[in-house]
Design an enzyme around this catalytic site. Sequence first.
Site, short mmCIF file in Angstrom:
data_model
loop_
_atom_site.label_atom_id
_atom_site.label_comp_id
_atom_site.label_asym_id
_atom_site.label_seq_id
_atom_site.Cartn_x
_atom_site.Cartn_y
_atom_site.Cartn_z
N HIS A 145 0.84 -1.21 0.00
CA HIS A 145 0.00 0.00 0.00
C HIS A 145 0.87 1.26 0.00
CE1 HIS A 145 -3.48 2.53 1.35
NE2 HIS A 145 -2.51 3.18 1.98
N GLU A 146 1.88 1.28 0.85
CA GLU A 146 2.75 2.46 0.94
C GLU A 146 3.60 2.60 -0.33
OE1 GLU A 146 2.08 4.48 3.13
OE2 GLU A 146 0.97 3.20 4.51
N HIS A 149 1.56 4.20 -2.96
CA HIS A 149 1.50 5.66 -2.79
C HIS A 149 2.69 6.32 -3.50
CE1 HIS A 149 -1.93 6.50 -0.36
NE2 HIS A 149 -1.53 5.82 0.70
N GLU A 222 -6.33 6.74 -1.26
CA GLU A 222 -6.25 5.55 -0.41
C GLU A 222 -6.85 4.33 -1.10
OE1 GLU A 222 -4.55 5.15 2.42
OE2 GLU A 222 -3.89 7.19 1.99
#
Length: 289
Positions: A145-146, A149, A222
């Site tokens: 997830h990071e 980003h 997100e």
Amino acid sequence: MKRIVLFLLTNIAVLVVLSVVLRLFGLDRAMYSQTGLDYGSLLAFSAVVGFTGSILSLLMSKSMAKWSTGAHVIEQPANEAEAWLVETVRRLAAKANIGMPEVAIYEGDANAFATGAFKNSSLVAVSTGLLQSMNKEEVEAVLGHEIAHVANGDMVTLTLIQGVVNTFVVFLSRVVGTIVDRAVFRSERGSGPGYFITVMVCQILFGILASMIVAWFSRQREFRADAGSARLLGRRQPMINALARLGGMVPGELPKSIQAFGITSGVGKLFSTHPPIEERIAALQQQAA
């Protein structure tokens, strides 16, 4: 870099179109007669003020994140857990086609964040609470997830959006301040006490509206990062499991300067930088279907 240039050109185009529309409909002359302001100069001033702070914050984001969280960057893994963490980030970064980020651990409740001004020079940090409360598959999903980003350029885009809304907050508050000062307080110069009071009040009110816009964009990114994690891992279930586990926790508090890049609960939806956990899980499940 292409993303930054295109975004800046888009927003410059918006400002140019706004100026042309005002000129074509004679609104610039009408507003000038009411305020005596040079709107071109005011717009340029507002852009400088609006973008300077947000861009400086982005450039300093890694240093500030390390300092404010006390994050320890893993230069040389001291144990098996750190070695696994670094290798997992390396593998995910390669899949996402970005440079290897710095990997850090900090003391605190379950949370994680990514920051940095450039895709190939970023920072990914996880808390000790996250590592202790999740299994490796779930931690890998959070890392994905990071990394998503970073690969999506979310830190840069969010900073530029903040700069744009800051520009309009500064611009509109000064226009309204001048009009109110002249119309209500009968100041010939349009910059008497009424002007300064009105500008302060408008900056607060417009700033609240601007924060809603930035928070809305942050919530959308997100969902994209959750989907990005699923793509990097090749399946969605690990991210769903990680979110479900987070749903039963109170996410660790992050400094305000990097809150938008971490994990938060969905309290106060209009101002929240993250959607509610259940909405994120539902979005992943729908994609799976």
